[in-house]
Design an enzyme around this catalytic site. Structure first.
Site, mmCIF file in Angstrom:
data_model
loop_
_atom_site.group_PDB
_atom_site.id
_atom_site.type_symbol
_atom_site.label_atom_id
_atom_site.label_comp_id
_atom_site.label_asym_id
_atom_site.label_seq_id
_atom_site.Cartn_x
_atom_site.Cartn_y
_atom_site.Cartn_z
ATOM 1 N N GLU A 427 0.890 -0.741 0.255
ATOM 2 C CA GLU A 427 0.160 0.440 -0.237
ATOM 3 C C GLU A 427 1.256 1.286 -0.048
ATOM 4 O O GLU A 427 1.767 1.417 1.223
ATOM 5 C CB GLU A 427 -0.806 -0.265 0.854
ATOM 6 C CG GLU A 427 -1.232 1.324 1.673
ATOM 7 C CD GLU A 427 -2.250 0.896 2.398
ATOM 8 O OE1 GLU A 427 -2.635 0.564 3.585
ATOM 9 O OE2 GLU A 427 -3.264 2.470 3.144
ATOM 10 N N ASP A 500 -0.714 -0.976 5.459
ATOM 11 C CA ASP A 500 -1.186 -0.532 6.640
ATOM 12 C C ASP A 500 -2.268 -1.112 7.717
ATOM 13 O O ASP A 500 -3.286 -1.665 7.575
ATOM 14 C CB ASP A 500 -1.255 1.089 6.539
ATOM 15 C CG ASP A 500 -0.721 2.348 6.031
ATOM 16 O OD1 ASP A 500 0.481 1.876 5.921
ATOM 17 O OD2 ASP A 500 -0.859 3.094 5.474
ATOM 18 N N ASP A 502 -4.874 -0.038 9.921
ATOM 19 C CA ASP A 502 -6.103 0.615 9.851
ATOM 20 C C ASP A 502 -6.525 -0.048 9.571
ATOM 21 O O ASP A 502 -6.875 -0.484 8.445
ATOM 22 C CB ASP A 502 -5.018 2.297 9.436
ATOM 23 C CG ASP A 502 -4.804 2.610 8.657
ATOM 24 O OD1 ASP A 502 -5.337 1.667 7.198
ATOM 25 O OD2 ASP A 502 -3.736 3.722 8.113
ATOM 26 N N ASP A 504 -7.976 1.684 6.444
ATOM 27 C CA ASP A 504 -8.226 1.563 5.103
ATOM 28 C C ASP A 504 -7.269 0.483 4.415
ATOM 29 O O ASP A 504 -7.692 0.355 4.033
ATOM 30 C CB ASP A 504 -7.294 3.215 4.474
ATOM 31 C CG ASP A 504 -8.262 3.897 4.761
ATOM 32 O OD1 ASP A 504 -9.259 4.285 4.577
ATOM 33 O OD2 ASP A 504 -7.811 5.192 4.431
#
Ligand code: 0RA
Length: 636
Positions: A427, A500, A502, A504
């Site tokens: 990402e 990541d 998180d 997203d």
């Protein structure tokens, strides 16, 4: 010998039996992890289902309680409450004697395959406590057990009622099932399948902790099942449904084509899902391919020297439920989890039932038949064209567009042993840059992804070709797309999604998994798709820096730390320097990879649908349940 004496001997034998279950639980329920713990539920539910199949009752209710115990209730006849010849009550015998209750042994069809059907006594043996309440003969009777099957309170009347039924509540033993909870999702999904297969039975599942509830009731069995799976697709005709018995084997099939490119087959043996397919699925595929090829030839869609339609071609866009009932003496299961039907007779039975019924259907429904045959013919031509194009690129002929697409972004691995090579889908360009600069160049390739990935839930292969990001992934892996995909041609033995930690990041994971699920499914089936797990924290002490996977680990570690220390939370991959990213997340000696396993193909796509919505909770639960938390690097 006095009656008392026999009673005691009998009791000792029973305790020895239950003790054996506790000593080797795996032999009775497969494992002592989450999966094994859910087997306890299937055992009890199977008893209720047996009662319903025998024609008694139409309702099952399952309650997940806050204390970790679970209740399974039905409105069948109720377990008999009379005295057994051993001097004990029948419920005591049924729930303490291994394989008790002739009902379970003599049934013409065992509801369960493989591991289930061993009965309530196994569940009792593996529980801290179990209560059984029976509504029968105008009375409410109750018996209570504790400590793995010891009677706490013998059967007694606790009330009056005109109702009938059985209610079983138990708390799985914490000593045997460590850190396990019942999963509302796992239980409700399986109960939904049962509701489809049983028809006209209501099954309710209620989670009292999280206030979740579902109620399933389907009038049209496997036909409803196919309609449910195809709910968000465009069907080309009404569900085709046929059922017939051949050589002691009952075969029931529901099938429907949609305009999608996906095939989906779900199979069941005696109402239990065969997740790994087997002889019945092989028989279906053979019969289907034969019926369509015969029809195509007879109607001049395939002419003289034309090659046959392939199996993949005639299954493009097809959703199928196969349900077979096999008498016990013919039952044979294979594979580690016993999820694959072995019975050779099932192949012949399903093949001939499928072939004959489809032949008839196609003759009776000319318009639909031609429509499907033409769809299959198109699929065949697209497949042949794609193969030719690939061969040309491989032989250096034609414009090598793929190289150009990839040249800017992909940092290739230098090694030529493809099985050892790994493709990291990273990402963001910044983390991608770090990963490119610090990696094992021989085996690790890096492809940075920019922004959100296309939602592939309804995409076609053309949409993929038109999408820069996904086209790059397709070309990097180099093994084709959709029905044309061949995992043996993959340039990588592992494809690793690195995002990541998180929301997203997890969204990108789901979108990519959807893409692989729809267009490179064998990659998942072969266990080649992984998720990297970057650490969430680092701790700096006087002794140096260490990395911490998650909150649980952080709390544990904090307890043991003395003196000063500094905790840093990583918000994304970009916050680590290149070396940190390599050592914590990419280095095979250190990293923890999660293997993506879509054990539940039918519902995976459904879940992906749910996940694409705005709710974060089901998405998180989906990841927890569908990503197999095996430490991949134990496999090396
Ligand atoms: C043995 C005999 C009969 C019913 C059952 C067991 C029975 C067991 C379970 C377990 C959960 N729900 C159940 N419902 C029934 C037949 C009794 C008769 O002949 O009336």
């Amino acid at each position: 010998m006095t009656k008392n004496n026999t009673y005691d001997e009998h009791s000792i034998k029973i305790l020895e039996g239950l003790e054996a279950v506790r000593k080797r639980p795996g032999m009775y329920i497969g494992s002592t992890d989450k999966r094994g713990m859910h087997h306890l539920v299937w055992e009890i539910v199977d008893n209720s289902i047996d009662e319903i199949i025998n024609g008694f009752g139409n309702y099952i209710k399952i309650l997940l309680h806050k204390d970790g115990s679970i209740t399974i209730a039905d409105n069948g006849r109720g377990v008999p409450i009379g005295m057994h010849e051993s001097g004990k009550s029948t419920p005591e015998v049924i729930y303490t004697v291994l394989h008790a209750g002739g009902k379970f042994e003599n049934a013409g069809y065992k509801v369960s395959g493989g591991l289930h059907g061993v009965g309530g006594s196994v569940v009792n043996a593996l529980s801290d406590w179990m209560d059984v309440t029976i509504y029968r003969e105008g009375k409410i009777s109750q018996i209570k057990f504790h400590n793995g099957g010891e009677v706490l309170s013998p059967l007694k009347t606790v009330g009056e009622s005109k109702k009938t039924g059985t209610i079983v509540t138990f708390l799985p033993s914490k000593d045997i099932f460590k850190n396990c909870n019942f999963s509302f999702t796992t239980i409700s999904e399986r109960m939904q399948e049962s509701a489809f297969l049983l028809s006209n039975v209501t099954i309710e599942v209620i989670d009292e902790e999280d206030n979740l509830a579902v109620k399933y009731h389907y009038e049209d069995g496997v036909v409803s099942f196919v309609q449910y799976i195809n709910e968000n697709k465009n069907p080309l005709h009404n569900v085709i449904h046929f059922a017939s018995k051949k050589n002691e084997i009952e075969v029931e099939i529901a099938m429907q084509y949609t305009d999608s490119y996906n095939e989906q087959i779900l199979s069941f043996v005696n109402n239990v899902k065969t997740g790994d397919g087997g002889s019945h699925e092989v028989g279906f595929k053979t019969g289907l391919t034969k019926a369509f090829n015969d029809y195509a030839k007879a109607n001049n869609v395939l002419k003289g020297k034309d090659t046959n339609l392939g199996g993949d071609d005639v299954r493009e866009g097809l959703t199928t439920i196969i349900s077979v009932k096999i008498p016990e003496h013919l039952l044979q299961f294979e594979g580690q989890t016993k999820g694959k039907l072995g019975t050779p007779e099932a192949r012949n039975a399903v093949e001939s039932v499928t072939y004959e019924n489809l032949k008839f259907f196609l003759e009776e429904n000319k318009e639909i038949a031609l429509n499907i045959v033409e769809k299959a013919q198109k699929s065949k031509m697209a497949r042949e064209a794609a193969r030719k194009a690939r061969e040309q690129v491989r032989q250096g002929k034609g414009k090598n567009n793929k190289e150009r697409v990839l040249s800017e972004k992909l940092a290739k691995a230098t090694g030529k042993n493809y099985a050892l090579n790994e493709l990291f889908l990273v990402e963001g360009d910044s983390a991608g840059g770090s990963a490119k600069s610090y990696r094992n160049r021989e085996t690790q390739a890096i492809l940075p992804l920019r922004g959100k990935v296309l939602n592939c839930e309804k995409a076609s292969t053309h949409d993929i070709e038109a999408n820069a990001e996904l086209k790059q992934i397709e070309y990097a892996i180099g093994a084709g797309l959709g029905a044309d995909f061949d995992f043996a041609e993959s340039n990588y033995g592992k494809v690793i999604i690195m995002t990541d930690a998180d929301v997203d990041g997890s969204h990108i994971q789901i979108l990519l998994i959807t893409f692989f699920y729809r267009f490179m499914r064998p990659l998942i089936e072969q266990g080649m798709l992984y998720i990297a797990t970057p650490p969430l924290y680092s701790i700096e002490t006087s002794k140096g820096k260490e990395y911490i996977a998650d909150d649980d680990e952080l709390n544990e570690r904090k307890k043991t730390l003395k003196g000063q220390f500094k905790v840093q939370r990583f918000k994304g991959l970009g916050e680590m320097d290149a070396e940190e990213l390599y050592t914590t997340t990419m280095d095979p000696a250190n990293r923890r990879l999660l293997r993506v396993n879509l054990s539940d193909a039918a519902l995976a796509e459904k879940r992906i649908h749910t996940l694409m919505g705005d709710e974060v909770t089901p998405r998180k639960e989906w990841i927890n349940e569908n990503v197999d938390f095996t430490l991949e690097d134990d496999f090396r």
